[in-house]
Design a protein around this motif. Structure first.
Motif, PDB file in Angstrom:
ATOM      1  N   ALA A 158       0.939  -1.285  -0.295  1.00 15.25           N
ATOM      2  CA  ALA A 158      -0.032   0.050  -0.392  1.00 15.25           C
ATOM      3  C   ALA A 158       0.905   1.195  -0.651  1.00 15.25           C
ATOM      4  O   ALA A 158       1.094   1.845  -0.740  1.00 15.25           O
ATOM      5  N   VAL A 159       2.024   1.465   1.056  1.00 18.49           N
ATOM      6  CA  VAL A 159       2.777   2.425   0.805  1.00 18.49           C
ATOM      7  C   VAL A 159       3.470   3.021  -0.332  1.00 18.49           C
ATOM      8  O   VAL A 159       3.812   3.982  -0.959  1.00 18.49           O
ATOM      9  N   LEU A 160       4.358   1.331  -0.534  1.00 18.35           N
ATOM     10  CA  LEU A 160       5.255   1.940  -1.940  1.00 18.35           C
ATOM     11  C   LEU A 160       4.288   1.827  -2.896  1.00 18.35           C
ATOM     12  O   LEU A 160       4.548   3.373  -3.861  1.00 18.35           O
ATOM     13  N   ILE A 161       2.701   1.002  -3.390  1.00 19.71           N
ATOM     14  CA  ILE A 161       2.083   1.470  -4.822  1.00 19.71           C
ATOM     15  C   ILE A 161       1.460   2.981  -4.971  1.00 19.71           C
ATOM     16  O   ILE A 161       1.675   4.182  -5.977  1.00 19.71           O
ATOM     17  N   GLY A 162       0.951   3.256  -3.012  1.00 17.96           N
ATOM     18  CA  GLY A 162       0.907   4.917  -3.008  1.00 17.96           C
ATOM     19  C   GLY A 162       1.260   5.858  -3.302  1.00 17.96           C
ATOM     20  O   GLY A 162       1.207   6.774  -4.209  1.00 17.96           O
ATOM     21  N   GLY A 163       2.802   5.557  -2.438  1.00 20.99           N
ATOM     22  CA  GLY A 163       4.129   6.620  -2.901  1.00 20.99           C
ATOM     23  C   GLY A 163       4.462   7.009  -4.076  1.00 20.99           C
ATOM     24  O   GLY A 163       3.925   8.005  -4.557  1.00 20.99           O
ATOM     25  N   LEU A 164       4.923   5.784  -4.663  1.00 22.03           N
ATOM     26  CA  LEU A 164       5.345   5.893  -6.072  1.00 22.03           C
ATOM     27  C   LEU A 164       4.210   6.388  -7.189  1.00 22.03           C
ATOM     28  O   LEU A 164       4.216   7.128  -8.352  1.00 22.03           O
ATOM     29  N   VAL A 165       2.437   6.234  -7.230  1.00 19.39           N
ATOM     30  CA  VAL A 165       1.839   6.446  -7.937  1.00 19.39           C
ATOM     31  C   VAL A 165       1.797   7.653  -8.315  1.00 19.39           C
ATOM     32  O   VAL A 165       2.266   8.999  -8.490  1.00 19.39           O
ATOM     33  N   ALA A 166       2.087   8.785  -6.780  1.00 27.74           N
ATOM     34  CA  ALA A 166       1.796  10.018  -5.827  1.00 27.74           C
ATOM     35  C   ALA A 166       3.087  10.521  -6.808  1.00 27.74           C
ATOM     36  O   ALA A 166       2.905  11.926  -7.240  1.00 27.74           O
ATOM     37  N   ALA A 167       4.392  10.286  -6.566  1.00 24.45           N
ATOM     38  CA  ALA A 167       5.033  10.619  -6.848  1.00 24.45           C
ATOM     39  C   ALA A 167       5.485  10.901  -8.662  1.00 24.45           C
ATOM     40  O   ALA A 167       6.305  11.338  -8.887  1.00 24.45           O
ATOM     41  N   GLY A 168       4.546  10.083  -9.456  1.00 25.53           N
ATOM     42  CA  GLY A 168       4.625  10.607 -11.041  1.00 25.53           C
ATOM     43  C   GLY A 168       4.553   8.740 -11.730  1.00 25.53           C
ATOM     44  O   GLY A 168       4.231   8.812 -13.303  1.00 25.53           O
ATOM     45  N   GLY A 169       5.212   7.730 -11.046  1.00 23.95           N
ATOM     46  CA  GLY A 169       4.907   6.599 -12.068  1.00 23.95           C
ATOM     47  C   GLY A 169       3.502   6.319 -12.264  1.00 23.95           C
ATOM     48  O   GLY A 169       2.538   6.365 -11.363  1.00 23.95           O
ATOM     49  N   ALA A 170       4.006   5.553 -13.607  1.00 20.93           N
ATOM     50  CA  ALA A 170       2.221   4.753 -14.102  1.00 20.93           C
ATOM     51  C   ALA A 170       1.718   3.841 -13.008  1.00 20.93           C
ATOM     52  O   ALA A 170       2.192   2.749 -12.704  1.00 20.93           O
ATOM     53  N   ARG A 171       0.185   4.138 -12.820  1.00 21.14           N
ATOM     54  CA  ARG A 171      -0.141   3.021 -11.570  1.00 21.14           C
ATOM     55  C   ARG A 171       0.269   1.226 -12.751  1.00 21.14           C
ATOM     56  O   ARG A 171       0.464   0.412 -11.279  1.00 21.14           O
ATOM     57  N   PRO A 172      -0.108   0.783 -13.163  1.00 17.87           N
ATOM     58  CA  PRO A 172       0.175  -0.574 -14.170  1.00 17.87           C
ATOM     59  C   PRO A 172       1.686  -0.882 -13.525  1.00 17.87           C
ATOM     60  O   PRO A 172       1.825  -2.305 -13.193  1.00 17.87           O
ATOM     61  N   GLN A 173       2.528  -0.199 -14.116  1.00 19.68           N
ATOM     62  CA  GLN A 173       3.695   0.396 -14.315  1.00 19.68           C
ATOM     63  C   GLN A 173       4.809  -0.707 -12.765  1.00 19.68           C
ATOM     64  O   GLN A 173       4.978  -1.335 -12.403  1.00 19.68           O
ATOM     65  N   VAL A 174       3.841   0.767 -11.921  1.00 23.96           N
ATOM     66  CA  VAL A 174       4.317   0.594 -10.257  1.00 23.96           C
ATOM     67  C   VAL A 174       3.578  -0.674 -10.091  1.00 23.96           C
ATOM     68  O   VAL A 174       4.690  -1.255  -9.377  1.00 23.96           O
ATOM     69  N   VAL A 175       2.139  -1.264 -10.071  1.00 21.68           N
ATOM     70  CA  VAL A 175       1.701  -2.280  -9.007  1.00 21.68           C
ATOM     71  C   VAL A 175       2.972  -3.365  -9.665  1.00 21.68           C
ATOM     72  O   VAL A 175       3.802  -4.578  -8.924  1.00 21.68           O
ATOM     73  N   ALA A 176       3.002  -3.150 -10.959  1.00 25.85           N
ATOM     74  CA  ALA A 176       3.504  -4.699 -12.000  1.00 25.85           C
ATOM     75  C   ALA A 176       5.177  -4.460 -10.936  1.00 25.85           C
ATOM     76  O   ALA A 176       5.547  -5.446 -10.543  1.00 25.85           O
ATOM     77  N   ALA A 177       5.824  -3.313 -11.384  1.00 26.16           N
ATOM     78  CA  ALA A 177       7.229  -3.696 -10.175  1.00 26.16           C
ATOM     79  C   ALA A 177       7.152  -3.840  -8.857  1.00 26.16           C
ATOM     80  O   ALA A 177       8.064  -4.588  -8.744  1.00 26.16           O
ATOM     81  N   VAL A 178       5.822  -3.644  -8.519  1.00 26.55           N
ATOM     82  CA  VAL A 178       6.299  -3.731  -5.986  1.00 26.55           C
ATOM     83  C   VAL A 178       5.462  -4.757  -6.101  1.00 26.55           C
ATOM     84  O   VAL A 178       6.139  -5.393  -5.918  1.00 26.55           O
ATOM     85  N   LEU A 179       5.033  -5.884  -7.368  1.00 26.02           N
ATOM     86  CA  LEU A 179       4.357  -7.279  -6.597  1.00 26.02           C
ATOM     87  C   LEU A 179       6.207  -8.226  -7.407  1.00 26.02           C
ATOM     88  O   LEU A 179       6.255  -9.294  -6.598  1.00 26.02           O
ATOM     89  N   VAL A 180       5.907  -7.717  -8.662  1.00 26.16           N
ATOM     90  CA  VAL A 180       7.798  -8.648  -8.570  1.00 26.16           C
ATOM     91  C   VAL A 180       8.793  -8.500  -7.241  1.00 26.16           C
ATOM     92  O   VAL A 180       9.451  -9.084  -7.187  1.00 26.16           O
ATOM     93  N   TYR A 181       8.639  -6.892  -7.198  1.00 29.08           N
ATOM     94  CA  TYR A 181       9.941  -6.487  -5.735  1.00 29.08           C
ATOM     95  C   TYR A 181       9.474  -7.250  -4.655  1.00 29.08           C
ATOM     96  O   TYR A 181      10.070  -8.142  -3.879  1.00 29.08           O
ATOM     97  N   ARG A 182       8.083  -7.269  -4.068  1.00 35.62           N
ATOM     98  CA  ARG A 182       7.558  -8.316  -2.930  1.00 35.62           C
ATOM     99  C   ARG A 182       7.627 -10.105  -2.910  1.00 35.62           C
ATOM    100  O   ARG A 182       7.549 -10.492  -2.139  1.00 35.62           O
ATOM    101  N   ALA A 183       7.780 -10.305  -4.980  1.00 33.50           N
ATOM    102  CA  ALA A 183       7.780 -12.156  -4.999  1.00 33.50           C
ATOM    103  C   ALA A 183       9.878 -11.928  -4.470  1.00 33.50           C
ATOM    104  O   ALA A 183       9.463 -13.182  -3.910  1.00 33.50           O
ATOM    105  N   LEU A 184      10.420 -11.135  -4.774  1.00 32.84           N
ATOM    106  CA  LEU A 184      12.173 -11.713  -4.814  1.00 32.84           C
ATOM    107  C   LEU A 184      12.430 -11.782  -3.451  1.00 32.84           C
ATOM    108  O   LEU A 184      13.658 -11.854  -2.880  1.00 32.84           O
ATOM    109  N   THR A 185      11.750 -10.419  -2.930  1.00 31.58           N
ATOM    110  CA  THR A 185      12.276  -9.479  -0.777  1.00 31.58           C
ATOM    111  C   THR A 185      11.034 -10.003  -0.402  1.00 31.58           C
ATOM    112  O   THR A 185      11.621 -10.884   0.947  1.00 31.58           O
ATOM    113  N   TRP A 186       9.690 -10.741  -0.148  1.00 29.65           N
ATOM    114  CA  TRP A 186       8.854 -11.659   0.615  1.00 29.65           C
ATOM    115  C   TRP A 186       8.981 -12.592   0.318  1.00 29.65           C
ATOM    116  O   TRP A 186       8.768 -13.831   1.474  1.00 29.65           O
ATOM    117  N   LEU A 187       8.959 -13.252  -0.930  1.00 32.16           N
ATOM    118  CA  LEU A 187       7.699 -15.134  -1.095  1.00 32.16           C
ATOM    119  C   LEU A 187       9.592 -15.648  -0.869  1.00 32.16           C
ATOM    120  O   LEU A 187       9.228 -16.509  -0.845  1.00 32.16           O
TER     121      LEU A 187
END
Length: 361
Positions: free
Chosen positions: A298-327
């Protein structure tokens, strides 16, 4: 009679734990439902599929490096601990923390830390020292990163009144924490006085919710000082460097993932990414969900989109990031735990070598 009624009404620990886990999982589902509603998941999946094999290999390599940094932190606070044993312990406990919700995972992870280090010849007092010092330094880095990130954003010309105020508050909070820690280590009397003061404040706050006052905090702070002062004096540089490297390695995974997915520096600068990342790390300070699941996203997607990132790309990046660091740490941790279980009973009657730099206690 009233005490008996209160005891009867209080749910048993097992039932209370089940309720906590259920609420934690429900919270994760609710957060993800809110985050992903209105998003074309097919577009998000297309962004992930667009990653090349080279990009995926790069991300996996950086994620592997990040896992190694966990071990270096524990090697710095536990003199004599080998890299492989540190990896086994950190990956096993991380897997537990990432799967068991409601703060139970963190408690189980600490218990595993005592058990594993004990099987390698470390006493409970040594383990307690390592747990306390690594936890304090982790908190310092979590408090300091938002300050550093906001300062960098301000220096790059994105200064706003709100950001400046937050940065100043962060500096004040970090400075206060460092000063208190230094005073506690400086003398036994200073540690005792801080414990008394903290206990009075905690008791007053608990009185507001009709809870009994705390007791013995001055003894706990004196004991904390006696256990940590020698280690901190000799190894504070190594502890600071490895702790900072661990946090920045995690940030590197996020930054490279964003760039590979297509969120350019022109859209969201690296300093802005660091600021969002730093506040996401603060979201994990209270373990309401396993590995901060839901809150971090929630913090990553909300913050990065508010900073100017495109929502679909930000969501994709955050999901990949969490797969690598949480999963990813979960299956790795299962493997390391099974390896430890097998090796820990090979020679049950043989004592482990005494770690270098610490005397038996």
């Amino acid at each position: 009679m009233s005490e008996q009624v209160a005891t009867a009404r209080k749910p048993p620990p097992r039932t209370r734990r089940i309720i906590q886990v259920a609420l934690s999982l429900l919270l994760v589902v609710a957060i993800f439902y809110y985050l992903l509603r209105g998003i074309d998941l097919a577009t998000v999946w297309a962004e992930i599929q667009a990653l090349t094999w080279l990009e995926m290999a790069t991300l996996v390599a950086i994620a592997g490096w990040n896992l190694c940094t966990y071990a270096w932190v524990w090697m710095s606070v536990t003199p004599g601990l080998s890299f492989w044993r540190a990896m086994v312990m950190t990956q096993s406990t991380t897997a537990v923390a990432n799967t068991i919700p409601a703060g139970v995972g963190a408690a189980v992870g600490i218990g595993m830390t005592y058990t594993m280090l004990g099987s390698w010849g470390y006493s409970r007092s040594r383990t307690t020292t390592a747990v306390l010092v690594s936890g304090v330094w982790n908190s310092f880095i979590k408090l300091g990163l938002p300050v550093l990130a906001l300062a960098l954003v301000v220096l790059q010309g994105d200064a706003t009144g709100g950001r400046v105020v937050v940065a100043l508050l962060g500096v004040a909070g970090l400075a206060a924490a460092v000063v208190v820690f230094a005073l506690m280590l400086r003398s036994e009397e200073g540690a005792r006085r801080f414990g008394l003061l903290a206990g009075r404040v905690a008791s007053r706050l608990l009185r507001l919710v009709r809870r009994p006052p705390v007791a013995g905090w001055e003894l706990a702070t004196v004991k904390f000082r006696s256990r940590t002062v020698d280690l901190v004096q000799r190894r504070w540089i190594a502890i600071t460097v490895t702790s900072l490297a661990s946090h920045l390695s995690l940030f590197l995974v996020l930054l490279v993932t964003l760039r590979h997915v297509g969120v350019s520096d022109a859209e969201v600068g690296w300093a802005q990414v660091l600021a969002v990342f730093a506040f996401a790390r603060l979201a994990t300070a209270i373990p309401l969900t396993p590995g901060g699941a839901g809150f971090v996203e929630a913090v990553l997607i909300g913050g990065l989109v508010a900073a100017g990132g495109a929502r679909p790309q930000v969501v994709a990046a955050v999901l990949v990031y969490r797969a690598l660091t949480w999963l990813l740490p979960i299956p790795v941790g299962v493997v390391t735990y099974l390896w430890w279980r097998r090796r820990s009973f090979v020679a049950p009657g043989k004592a482990a070598p005494t770690p270098v730099g610490l005397e038996a206690t």
